[in-house]
Design an enzyme around this catalytic site. Sequence first.
Site, PDB file in Angstrom:
ATOM      1  N   GLY A 166      11.520  93.086  15.964  1.00  0.00           N
ATOM      2  CA  GLY A 166      13.115  93.516  15.945  1.00  0.00           C
ATOM      3  C   GLY A 166      14.128  93.351  17.152  1.00  0.00           C
ATOM      4  NE  ARG A 217      16.766  89.142  13.106  1.00  0.00           N
ATOM      5  CZ  ARG A 217      17.206  89.226  11.807  1.00  0.00           C
ATOM      6  NH1 ARG A 217      17.999  88.276  11.462  1.00  0.00           N
ATOM      7  NH2 ARG A 217      16.521  90.026  11.225  1.00  0.00           N
ATOM      8  CE1 TYR A 250      18.104  90.579   4.376  1.00  0.00           C
ATOM      9  CE2 TYR A 250      20.036  89.259   5.720  1.00  0.00           C
ATOM     10  CZ  TYR A 250      18.538  89.522   5.374  1.00  0.00           C
ATOM     11  OH  TYR A 250      17.521  88.504   5.858  1.00  0.00           O
ATOM     12  CB  CYS A 293      26.227  77.842 -11.230  1.00  0.00           C
ATOM     13  SG  CYS A 293      27.723  77.549 -12.413  1.00  0.00           S
ATOM     14  CD  GLU A 294      24.944  84.324  -8.962  1.00  0.00           C
ATOM     15  OE1 GLU A 294      25.240  85.338  -9.291  1.00  0.00           O
ATOM     16  OE2 GLU A 294      24.066  83.756  -9.740  1.00  0.00           O
ATOM     17  CE1 TYR A 350      12.356  87.480   8.333  1.00  0.00           C
ATOM     18  CE2 TYR A 350      13.963  87.487  10.483  1.00  0.00           C
ATOM     19  CZ  TYR A 350      12.652  87.859   9.846  1.00  0.00           C
ATOM     20  OH  TYR A 350      11.705  88.557  10.368  1.00  0.00           O
TER      21      TYR A 350
HETATM   22  C1  LIG Z   1      10.235  91.871   9.864  1.00  0.00           C
HETATM   23  C2  LIG Z   1       8.873  92.357  10.805  1.00  0.00           C
HETATM   24  C3  LIG Z   1       8.963  91.934  12.307  1.00  0.00           C
HETATM   25  C4  LIG Z   1       9.891  90.816  12.537  1.00  0.00           C
HETATM   26  O1  LIG Z   1      11.088  91.257  12.776  1.00  0.00           O
HETATM   27  P1  LIG Z   1      12.229  90.428  13.601  1.00  0.00           P
HETATM   28  O2  LIG Z   1      13.417  91.142  13.444  1.00  0.00           O
HETATM   29  O3  LIG Z   1      12.160  89.008  12.908  1.00  0.00           O
HETATM   30  O4  LIG Z   1      11.669  90.387  14.917  1.00  0.00           O
HETATM   31  C5  LIG Z   1       7.867  92.191  12.754  1.00  0.00           C
HETATM   32  N1  LIG Z   1       6.833  93.000  12.223  1.00  0.00           N
HETATM   33  C6  LIG Z   1       7.037  93.725  11.045  1.00  0.00           C
HETATM   34  C7  LIG Z   1       5.969  94.619  10.659  1.00  0.00           C
HETATM   35  C8  LIG Z   1       8.151  93.211  10.386  1.00  0.00           C
HETATM   36  O5  LIG Z   1       8.199  93.690   8.977  1.00  0.00           O
END
Ligand SMILES: *Cc1c(COP(=O)(O)O)cnc(C)c1O
Length: 432
Positions: free
Chosen positions: A249, A294, A335, A362-363, A391
């Site tokens: 994350g 990410r 999102y 086409c959306e 992503y």
């Molecule tokens: C999506 C996810 C990640 C990676 O999240 P990032 O935001 O890309 O770093 C890591 N672990 C789990 C379990 C996830 O679902």
Amino acid sequence: MLKQPNLTINEQGHLCLGGVDVLTLAKKYGTPLYLLDEDMVRERMGLYVSAMKENFPAGSKPYYASKALCCRELCRWAKEEGMGLDVVSSGELYTALAAGFPAADICFHGNAKTEADIRYAIESGVGLIAADGEEELRRIDRLAGETGVRQDVLLRVTPGIDPHTFAAVNTGVIDVKFGVPIPTGQALDVTKTALALPHIALRGFHCHVGSQIFDADPFCLEADVMTAFLDAVRRETGYTAPVLDLGGGFAVAYEEDQRAPDCAAMIKKVAARLREQCARYEYPLPTVTLEPGRGVVAAAGITLYTVQNVKSVPGGACYVAVDGGMGDNPRYALYGARHSAVIADRAGEPQTERVTLAGRCCESGDLLGEDVPLQEAKAGDTLAVLVTGAYNYSMASHYNRVPRPPMAALRGGVDRLIVRGETLADVAAYDL
Ligand SMILES: *Cc1c(COP(=O)(O)O)cnc(C)c1O
């Protein structure tokens, strides 16, 4: 324009990625084109690896969350840079194994693994399976028994933390499809089940509180909640967990007003908090794993498109339509995720316009963004959408039967294809 050390502007005013004029690459490979700065990806991987080595006990390491961008080359880079690998499907596992990634360094995640997934993971010898709950634990136990192994497992728990308010809250954030909630007592009950199953070797616990985390606080809060939970488990069962997985994350900057966090500093803070909490409970410091996705790849990627037409609706938006869109980058449609963009031909000019970037599908929801700052655009320009390493390709689709674009990597100023572009024949290849 979004500031990043690897995005520069040359004498002709063209955008460069890793020192290479992107217009030459658009010409060479065509558009749409995913570009990935391999040097930057490897540097980011190395950064997580060394920060974890410095701050956590021996054996601690980051697992690259391959869902962010999964192809054979990425798996090879992760292996070479010393990362483990997270997969969430048989397809990602297959890709990793095909790239020669050691199964022992793979963790298999997912909230709805099929029997086929679990069997494939066990038979491949994956190091860890993150079990999502009681039913799945029993399924893993049965399938491991059939294979004649005792499978190392992490139990995914839900700590009840909102990463964007930096608070532990017991409602809402535990009402999710992932994991077993700690606050309701279910996590402790399922732990007891895990410890009793003969073909499960419980190695510890996994949690992941969200994405785009700009600050160490949510991870520190995770350390607090998880150590309290580890202590409660030990008091109830006598079990001490050797592994603690705190998830991924780590945020990246998508827009000019955002600043990418210093992930090494974040890791240092979390480690200090974990040591503090373990000392408080007199709990042996576990081996720690983190799962950046990410944070490893997003900023290293850009996508090039050719502007097809530009039209302004009086009193409405200026639409800049390109030869790609939600098929190669569904993030805005899915999102509302915002990306910065630049006209690569005139990257040095001020971004005086605010435009709607329209895709070709086409959306009417096929947009790459609205109210996006941009130079004045015209048909034939090359548009670069920035920070598309994560992503994008991994979420790409065949909607409208548009072939998925190729991906080229840049290393030391030299480009090469790492994913070939699809042909029209590829698009129809599975039709009978
Ligand atoms: C999506 C996810 C990640 C990676 O999240 P990032 O935001 O890309 O770093 C890591 N672990 C789990 C379990 C996830 O679902």
